[in-house]
Design a protein around this motif. Sequence first.
Motif, PDB file in Angstrom:
ATOM      1  N   GLU A 228     -17.923  -9.912   1.397  1.00 46.09           N
ATOM      2  CA  GLU A 228     -18.493 -11.015   0.634  1.00 46.09           C
ATOM      3  C   GLU A 228     -18.853 -10.659  -0.812  1.00 46.09           C
ATOM      4  O   GLU A 228     -18.654 -11.461  -1.715  1.00 46.09           O
ATOM      5  CB  GLU A 228     -19.725 -11.568   1.366  1.00 46.09           C
TER       6      GLU A 228
ATOM      7  N   SER B 286     -17.407 -11.392   6.666  1.00 45.26           N
ATOM      8  CA  SER B 286     -17.256 -12.640   7.414  1.00 45.26           C
ATOM      9  C   SER B 286     -15.798 -12.825   7.808  1.00 45.26           C
ATOM     10  O   SER B 286     -14.894 -12.503   7.036  1.00 45.26           O
ATOM     11  CB  SER B 286     -17.733 -13.839   6.587  1.00 45.26           C
ATOM     12  N   ARG B 287     -15.594 -13.328   9.010  1.00 44.99           N
ATOM     13  CA  ARG B 287     -14.240 -13.583   9.533  1.00 44.99           C
ATOM     14  C   ARG B 287     -13.988 -15.080   9.476  1.00 44.99           C
ATOM     15  O   ARG B 287     -14.688 -15.860  10.134  1.00 44.99           O
ATOM     16  CB  ARG B 287     -14.143 -13.073  10.968  1.00 44.99           C
TER      17      ARG B 287
ATOM     18  N   GLY C  60     -20.410 -13.528  10.986  1.00 44.69           N
ATOM     19  CA  GLY C  60     -20.920 -12.656   9.930  1.00 44.69           C
ATOM     20  C   GLY C  60     -21.259 -11.289  10.503  1.00 44.69           C
ATOM     21  O   GLY C  60     -21.568 -11.143  11.689  1.00 44.69           O
ATOM     22  N   CYS C  61     -21.170 -10.257   9.689  1.00 45.94           N
ATOM     23  CA  CYS C  61     -21.481  -8.907  10.135  1.00 45.94           C
ATOM     24  C   CYS C  61     -21.838  -8.037   8.933  1.00 45.94           C
ATOM     25  O   CYS C  61     -21.663  -8.443   7.781  1.00 45.94           O
ATOM     26  CB  CYS C  61     -20.287  -8.293  10.888  1.00 45.94           C
TER      27      CYS C  61
ATOM     28  N   CYS D 100     -16.487 -10.427  13.754  1.00 48.29           N
ATOM     29  CA  CYS D 100     -17.276 -10.781  12.576  1.00 48.29           C
ATOM     30  C   CYS D 100     -17.241 -12.283  12.299  1.00 48.29           C
ATOM     31  O   CYS D 100     -17.458 -12.709  11.174  1.00 48.29           O
ATOM     32  CB  CYS D 100     -16.742 -10.001  11.367  1.00 48.29           C
ATOM     33  N   TYR D 101     -16.992 -13.103  13.327  1.00 48.83           N
ATOM     34  CA  TYR D 101     -16.888 -14.540  13.087  1.00 48.83           C
ATOM     35  C   TYR D 101     -18.205 -15.148  12.626  1.00 48.83           C
ATOM     36  O   TYR D 101     -18.222 -16.061  11.806  1.00 48.83           O
ATOM     37  CB  TYR D 101     -16.393 -15.249  14.354  1.00 48.83           C
TER      38      TYR D 101
ATOM     39  N   ALA E 230     -22.108  -7.549   3.200  1.00 48.80           N
ATOM     40  CA  ALA E 230     -21.856  -8.575   4.214  1.00 48.80           C
ATOM     41  C   ALA E 230     -20.362  -8.786   4.393  1.00 48.80           C
ATOM     42  O   ALA E 230     -19.578  -8.707   3.436  1.00 48.80           O
ATOM     43  CB  ALA E 230     -22.526  -9.872   3.806  1.00 48.80           C
TER      44      ALA E 230
END
Length: 243
Positions: A198, A185-186, A168-169, A165-166, A183
């Motif tokens: 998020e 995020s990593r 975003g995912c 998830c770097y 959302a």
Amino acid sequence: MTLRHATILLVAAIALAACKQPDPKIAEAAKAAQQEQAAAAAAKEFDTAYGQKNWEMAAAHGEIVTSKYPGTPTADRVRPLYEEAQAKAKEVREQRRVESLWSYMSTPVKTAKGKAGTQLSASIYARANVETDGKTPRPVQLIFRDHPDWGRSSYLVLQVGDFDCYGGCKLKIGFDGKIKTMAGSRPKTDEAIAMFVEDERALWRGIGQAKALTIEFPVKAGGTRTASFDVGGLKQDKLPGWK
């Protein structure tokens, strides 16, 4: 004494003995009265606990009354109330269990301006370990944090493996089975294996109205994994800034 006189005396003695035998119905009624008296005495503690809504204590006393004095008017009166107390006692124990799953921390920190501040957090582990690295299932933790500099955030933490998830995912979040997409995020850091959810406020609000939470997330080992949490015991007043 003639035979006739002896016979008369024997008959009289038998009749007198018969008169002294207790009437079975009277004996049964006396026993029933004693049972009812004992049941009524035992029911006083039940009635007190029930009136105080002390459901666990009421269930314990109700069991004594209904099992020890079955068939008495008092036991018949208590039985439906006892069954109600039993159900509510079960709810009390379950609420105590889910509340114990959460951990809360208040940690003194220094802000970026060097002032004293406090970081608040609430965390919970998934009800079952999750395989996140293609090997052994390990604990997954969900954390809500309120930091004086960094603000409010919610994130998952793994012990092994990593999130995919770097860049975003999308995460599938389930509140009592109702799925929403949020959302994720990593952060680009190796300090911890963490991934932010998020929309932390929506997650917080959703948990406040749910008993079960599921989060489906992608992992570097391939595919997605799902962590499930029993969230019904969250005490939202522990993080007052999230209201």
